[in-house]
Design a protein around this motif. Structure first.
Motif, PDB file in Angstrom:
ATOM      1  N   CYS A  24       1.225  -1.460   0.118  1.00 55.48           N
ATOM      2  CA  CYS A  24      -0.074  -0.217  -0.165  1.00 55.48           C
ATOM      3  C   CYS A  24       1.267   1.275  -0.249  1.00 55.48           C
ATOM      4  O   CYS A  24       2.028   1.076   0.698  1.00 55.48           O
ATOM      5  CB  CYS A  24      -0.797   0.291   1.012  1.00 55.48           C
ATOM      6  SG  CYS A  24      -2.457  -1.611   1.506  1.00 55.48           S
ATOM      7  N   ARG A  25       0.737   2.865  -0.398  1.00 50.46           N
ATOM      8  CA  ARG A  25       1.000   3.333  -0.495  1.00 50.46           C
ATOM      9  C   ARG A  25       0.252   4.560   0.086  1.00 50.46           C
ATOM     10  O   ARG A  25      -1.158   5.048   0.031  1.00 50.46           O
ATOM     11  CB  ARG A  25       1.323   4.265  -2.192  1.00 50.46           C
ATOM     12  CG  ARG A  25       1.829   3.098  -2.968  1.00 50.46           C
ATOM     13  CD  ARG A  25       1.692   3.849  -4.390  1.00 50.46           C
ATOM     14  NE  ARG A  25       3.093   4.801  -4.903  1.00 50.46           N
ATOM     15  CZ  ARG A  25       2.674   5.350  -5.847  1.00 50.46           C
ATOM     16  NH1 ARG A  25       2.142   4.916  -7.150  1.00 50.46           N
ATOM     17  NH2 ARG A  25       3.112   6.676  -5.986  1.00 50.46           N
ATOM     18  N   TYR A  26       1.185   5.326   0.775  1.00 48.07           N
ATOM     19  CA  TYR A  26       0.787   6.044   1.926  1.00 48.07           C
ATOM     20  C   TYR A  26       1.010   7.834   1.772  1.00 48.07           C
ATOM     21  O   TYR A  26       2.052   8.205   1.250  1.00 48.07           O
ATOM     22  CB  TYR A  26       1.621   5.607   3.447  1.00 48.07           C
ATOM     23  CG  TYR A  26       0.862   4.219   3.656  1.00 48.07           C
ATOM     24  CD1 TYR A  26      -0.285   4.167   4.694  1.00 48.07           C
ATOM     25  CD2 TYR A  26       2.041   2.962   3.271  1.00 48.07           C
ATOM     26  CE1 TYR A  26      -0.413   2.564   5.149  1.00 48.07           C
ATOM     27  CE2 TYR A  26       1.156   1.790   3.814  1.00 48.07           C
ATOM     28  CZ  TYR A  26      -0.366   1.852   4.841  1.00 48.07           C
ATOM     29  OH  TYR A  26      -0.201   0.322   4.728  1.00 48.07           O
ATOM     30  N   SER A  27       0.155   8.673   2.232  1.00 45.14           N
ATOM     31  CA  SER A  27      -0.045   9.941   2.151  1.00 45.14           C
ATOM     32  C   SER A  27      -1.098  10.133   3.197  1.00 45.14           C
ATOM     33  O   SER A  27      -1.550  10.188   3.772  1.00 45.14           O
ATOM     34  CB  SER A  27      -0.239  10.317   0.963  1.00 45.14           C
ATOM     35  OG  SER A  27      -2.039  10.598   0.418  1.00 45.14           O
ATOM     36  N   GLY A  28      -0.117  11.910   3.572  1.00 44.64           N
ATOM     37  CA  GLY A  28      -1.292  12.802   4.025  1.00 44.64           C
ATOM     38  C   GLY A  28      -1.013  13.453   5.685  1.00 44.64           C
ATOM     39  O   GLY A  28      -1.597  13.687   6.480  1.00 44.64           O
TER      40      GLY A  28
END
Length: 506
Positions: A221-225
């Motif tokens: 999974c790719r994470y942001s914010g």
């Protein structure tokens, strides 16, 4: 030399600002910037007599604009022409126009006058395909789209329209309750297909607010914010196949750290077939780096219990066992009938919990009997435009109380003209929203307070006056003591001198 240089810099800055302004508000593509026509690779429609599609699935996203995700909407005069055509698949598909400026030919070809930029999610002109009579789940046909620009440029796109399709539902309880503050909690991630055909690839989007941090980041999974007060995980499973009637469970489940002070936090989930793309209401962010934890692995199985939703975004509230004890704040004011006095009333959160921004109570204020309000709290709703903060009905004012952090106190000031009334005013805290045993004030005995008017002569002396009187008395006492000591020393010296001068006996 400095003055000409300053003028030159100012002229260049003004020119740059003008260019940026023109770029931001231009009515069409910049010269040499050729827009593109885009549409999803696949779109699904319900079979004749089949299940109605969820609201999220009803909008086909067609876009003619520069290759820039921020360039959306219908811009400029309607000098472009969008043609949508299913005539080559007339045994499977039909078209239904919507909006204005469109013509329809036998429900097979729709031509619309649209802007120099076009977005079907923003502009109200276009058409939607639907299943032709006699078609069945699994049938498909091609929707061909052509955009003709005012300068004669032609752009094309094609979407494969399938009769029937996957309908993905997310398992998400409305509330996760009774969690110990600061504890780690987990929640299963599951998606089921209640449609007519197999989902080829699935995307998951998970967003938690800043009070509910993720304690595990999955490698796929790719994470942001995380720097913006929330954290989003974007996970894709392109090889996953989810047939109708089956459920996929993603493991290990989602692990989160519950708030230590806040009494609730929110989690959002979305899932969609990869070939369809995210739904219109899904708030996508640019995916960030991959996680450093284990992989999130899908396992397909039959059935699945729990609460399910086909909304574009599914919300779950996580409640912690951390209520807030609120206390009302009253006032005591001295004056005579006809005097104008300020009173300060409010609320204080004595903790340990924090109900979140906005507080949990409204402040209900009833002035002392006979007294009238000559000035009430105001709020600015626009530049130099104000309106009363509180709702007023009869002799009662209902005001929002925004104290929410433990130890925080918020007060409001009312100006009263006092009267010779025979009753006290009352401040009462009224729970906002429906009663909730989980967030109920653990000690409601202090949810009311009084506003007392006393005669001016009955008012207790001010603290400054008390201090001054004490200081004067202390100084006077010290002076008396010093004088007394001095007199005693003088008497002692005289007595000693007299003994030395007198003749001794014997």
């Amino acid at each position: 030399m400095l003055r000409p240089l300053a003028v030159t810099v100012a002229v260049l800055a003004a020119g740059a600002l003008a260019v940026l302004t023109l770029m931001e508000f231009r009515a069409g593509p910049a010269p040499g910037e050729r827009p593109v026509l885009t549409a999803p690779g696949t779109y699904h429609v319900k079979p004749p007599g089949g299940r109605k599609r969820p609201e999220r699935d009803k909008r086909l996203h067609i876009r003619y604009a520069p290759d820039d995700p921020d360039a959306v909407g219908e811009v400029g005069p309607k000098s472009g022409h969008l043609t949508m055509d299913v005539s080559a698949a007339k045994d499977v598909l039909r078209l239904k126009k919507f909006g204005s400026g469109c013509t329809n030919t036998a429900d097979l070809v729709v031509v619309c006058d649209v802007g120099t930029w076009y977005d079907s999610w923003a502009g109200w002109s276009g058409a939607l395909p639907y299943a032709a009579p006699g078609s069945k789940a699994g049938d498909s046909g091609r929707l061909r789209m052509t955009y003709e620009a005012p300068d004669g440029h032609v752009a094309t796109a094609t979407t494969r329209v399938v009769v029937g399709g996957p309908i993905l539902e997310v398992r998400a309880p409305k509330v996760v309750d009774g969690i110990r503050p600061g504890a780690e909690t987990s929640m299963d991630l599951a998606v089921r297909n209640t449609g007519e055909t197999t989902a080829h690839g699935i995307a998951l989007l998970l967003t938690v607010d800043n009070e509910l941090p993720l304690s595990q980041h999955f490698a796929n999974c790719r994470y942001s914010g995380a720097d913006r007060g929330a954290q989003t995980a974007y996970c894709t499973f392109p090889d996953l196949r989810l047939p109708p009637g089956r459920t996929v469970v993603f493991g290990p489940g989602l692990r989160m750290r519950t708030p230590k002070v806040i009494d609730h936090a929110d989690l959002r989930q979305s899932a969609w077939p990869l070939d369809l793309g995210p739904y219109e209401a899904v708030r996508m962010t640019s995916p960030g780096p991959a996680g450093d934890g284990p992989r999130l692995e899908p396992v397909v199985r039959a059935g699945g219990r729990g609460a399910w939703s086909d909304d574009a975004e599914v919300w779950t509230m996580v409640h912690t066992d951390n209520p807030a004890d609120y206390a009302a704040i009253g006032d005591r004011v001295a004056g005579a009938p006809g005097d104008v006095r300020d009173v300060r009333i409010g609320a204080r959160n004595d903790g340990p919990g924090d109900p979140g921004q906005g507080g949990a109570f409204d402040l209900v204020f009833t002035p002392p009997r006979g007294s009238t309000v000559v000035k009430e709290p105001m709020q600015e709703i626009d530049d130099d435009v104000f309106e009363p903060l509180c709702r007023h009905k009869g002799d009662t004012y209902t005001c929002p109380s925004t104290a929410h952090e433990p130890g925080e106190e918020r007060t409001l000031t009312f100006t009263l003209r006092l009267a010779a009334g025979d009753g006290d005013g009352l401040v009462r805290l009224k729970p906002r929203g429906a009663p909730d045993e989980r967030t109920a004030d653990p000690d409601p005995s202090d949810n009311t307070a009084r506003v007392v008017v006393v005669p001016a002569e009955a008012a207790p002396p001010a603290a400054r006056s008390d201090t001054l009187a004490w200081t004067v008395g202390a100084v006077a006492l010290a002076g008396v003591t010093a004088v007394g000591a001095l007199l005693l020393r003088r008497r002692a010296r005289r007595a000693s001198g007299a003994r030395r001068d007198s003749p001794s006996k014997g």
